[in-house]
Design a protein around this motif. Sequence first.
Motif, PDB file in Angstrom:
ATOM      1  N   GLY A   1      72.881 156.698 -11.192  1.00  0.00           N
ATOM      2  CA  GLY A   1      71.986 157.846 -11.135  1.00  0.00           C
ATOM      3  C   GLY A   1      72.285 158.864 -12.206  1.00  0.00           C
TER       4      GLY A   1
ATOM      5  N   GLY B   1      64.072 163.473  -2.146  1.00  0.00           N
ATOM      6  CA  GLY B   1      64.088 162.675  -0.927  1.00  0.00           C
ATOM      7  C   GLY B   1      65.386 161.913  -0.735  1.00  0.00           C
ATOM      8  N   HIS B   2      65.388 161.068   0.261  1.00  0.00           N
ATOM      9  CA  HIS B   2      66.580 160.294   0.629  1.00  0.00           C
ATOM     10  C   HIS B   2      67.071 159.427  -0.534  1.00  0.00           C
ATOM     11  CE1 HIS B   2      69.365 158.099   3.136  1.00  0.00           C
ATOM     12  NE2 HIS B   2      68.839 156.974   2.696  1.00  0.00           N
ATOM     13  N   ARG B   3      66.173 158.755  -1.210  1.00  0.00           N
ATOM     14  CA  ARG B   3      66.561 157.870  -2.325  1.00  0.00           C
ATOM     15  C   ARG B   3      67.212 158.666  -3.456  1.00  0.00           C
ATOM     16  NH1 ARG B   3      62.962 154.749  -6.525  1.00  0.00           N
ATOM     17  NH2 ARG B   3      64.471 153.206  -7.210  1.00  0.00           N
ATOM     18  N   LYS B   4      66.601 159.803  -3.814  1.00  0.00           N
ATOM     19  CA  LYS B   4      67.154 160.633  -4.886  1.00  0.00           C
ATOM     20  C   LYS B   4      68.522 161.181  -4.476  1.00  0.00           C
ATOM     21  CE  LYS B   4      67.258 163.123  -8.653  1.00  0.00           C
ATOM     22  NZ  LYS B   4      67.401 162.539  -9.978  1.00  0.00           N
ATOM     23  N   ARG B   5      68.670 161.587  -3.247  1.00  0.00           N
ATOM     24  CA  ARG B   5      69.957 162.089  -2.766  1.00  0.00           C
ATOM     25  C   ARG B   5      71.033 161.016  -2.846  1.00  0.00           C
ATOM     26  NH1 ARG B   5      68.475 165.834   2.492  1.00  0.00           N
ATOM     27  NH2 ARG B   5      66.827 167.001   1.440  1.00  0.00           N
ATOM     28  N   ARG B   6      70.668 159.792  -2.513  1.00  0.00           N
ATOM     29  CA  ARG B   6      71.611 158.677  -2.577  1.00  0.00           C
ATOM     30  C   ARG B   6      72.051 158.439  -4.029  1.00  0.00           C
ATOM     31  NH1 ARG B   6      68.843 154.792   0.273  1.00  0.00           N
ATOM     32  NH2 ARG B   6      68.017 153.920  -1.639  1.00  0.00           N
ATOM     33  N   ARG B   7      71.122 158.546  -4.967  1.00  0.00           N
ATOM     34  CA  ARG B   7      71.451 158.373  -6.389  1.00  0.00           C
ATOM     35  C   ARG B   7      72.325 159.521  -6.890  1.00  0.00           C
ATOM     36  NH1 ARG B   7      68.983 154.582  -9.224  1.00  0.00           N
ATOM     37  NH2 ARG B   7      68.802 155.783 -11.144  1.00  0.00           N
TER      38      ARG B   7
ATOM     39  N   CYS C   1      75.842 158.840  -5.634  1.00  0.00           N
ATOM     40  CA  CYS C   1      76.465 157.766  -6.413  1.00  0.00           C
ATOM     41  C   CYS C   1      76.954 158.299  -7.765  1.00  0.00           C
ATOM     42  CB  CYS C   1      75.472 156.630  -6.607  1.00  0.00           C
ATOM     43  SG  CYS C   1      76.153 155.234  -7.510  1.00  0.00           S
TER      44      CYS C   1
END
Length: 125
Positions: A42, A75-81, A84
């Motif tokens: 990310g 969102g959730h995906r961006k937060r996960r990136r 990471c």
Amino acid sequence: MRANTNPRWRHATGRAAEELAARHLEEQGCRLLARRFACRGGEIDLIVEDAGVIVFVEVKARRGRRYGDPAEAVGHRKRRRLLCAARTFLRRKQWSTRRCRFDLCRVDLDRGKATVTWIRDAFRG
């Protein structure tokens, strides 16, 4: 009014918003550590130190509220990136024991005037 979808315009606007956010954070006493840190997992717009805490900052720019609050765009995906990339940054610096948090800088662009709002611990809860 439609959003400008020209990639060059969006890129220039994003860079300008990051610069405004970085200046704002420095004025508030933060020390800039990195800009646009990128790794396989990310990217993080800004990384600063605030009173000993490593802060990973996502910068979101908007012209008006037509497309919602910028914080809602993370969102959730961006937060996960972001998580990471933050882990990779901390590992590379050998700072795994340092306290850290995730903040958001909202840059509102309205008729030639820019307003920066710093939201600490933006993704908690």
